[in-house]
Design a protein around this motif. Structure first.
Motif: not given
Length: 145
Positions: A89-97, A108-119
């Motif tokens: 399990v990898v969790t992270c904050k995606e800071n997106v442009l 140009l826009a930006g935002g933040s997403i919290v993500a969970t990635n299961v491998f």
């Protein structure tokens, strides 16, 4: 395989997921996702979307997103990973442009997403089984009200 090697391989697989998205490369994206016995269980929740289930449905969603995304860049922060045998399990904050080349100003826009990635480790390689992204609303970080 040692945990250190597992960790490096996992970090590489995680980075490849975001690189494939940034490059808009559907073949690379398809190579990231689990297949074979895991194909039916592949799942994805894009921010604001319903749950998508099954490798084919998930890859169709990526094709649609990539076809309609002129530019996107991720700066990942707060990355944490845990390995549990052949699952991780990898969790992270995606800071997106992101930008829209279709406008004169190149919006140009930006935002933040919290993500969970299961491998899952399949045939010796880490492959993505689940991606879940949820937008972080303004003022919602760190319990702000």
């Amino acid at each position: 395989m040692s945990r250190a090697v597992d960790g490096a391989d996992l970090e590489e697989a995680h980075a490849e997921f975001y690189a494939a998205f940034e490059e808009g490369d559907l073949d690379r994206m398809a190579a990231v996702w689990a297949d074979g016995a895991y194909a039916d269980g592949v799942s994805c929740v894009h921010p604001g979307w319903p749950m998508l289930r099954g490798r084919d449905e998930v890859l169709r969603s990526w094709a649609l997103i990539m076809a309609n995304t002129a530019y996107i860049q991720f700066v990942l922060t707060d990355v944490e990973s845990d390995v549990y045998g052949d699952h991780a399990v990898v969790t992270c904050k995606e800071n997106v442009l992101t930008a829209d080349e279709g406008t004169e100003a190149g919006f140009l826009a930006g935002g933040s997403i919290v993500a969970t990635n299961v491998f899952v480790r399949s045939d010796g390689a880490w492959r993505l089984l689940l991606h879940h992204g949820s937008p972080i609303l303004n003022g919602a970080e760190a319990g702000e009200e």
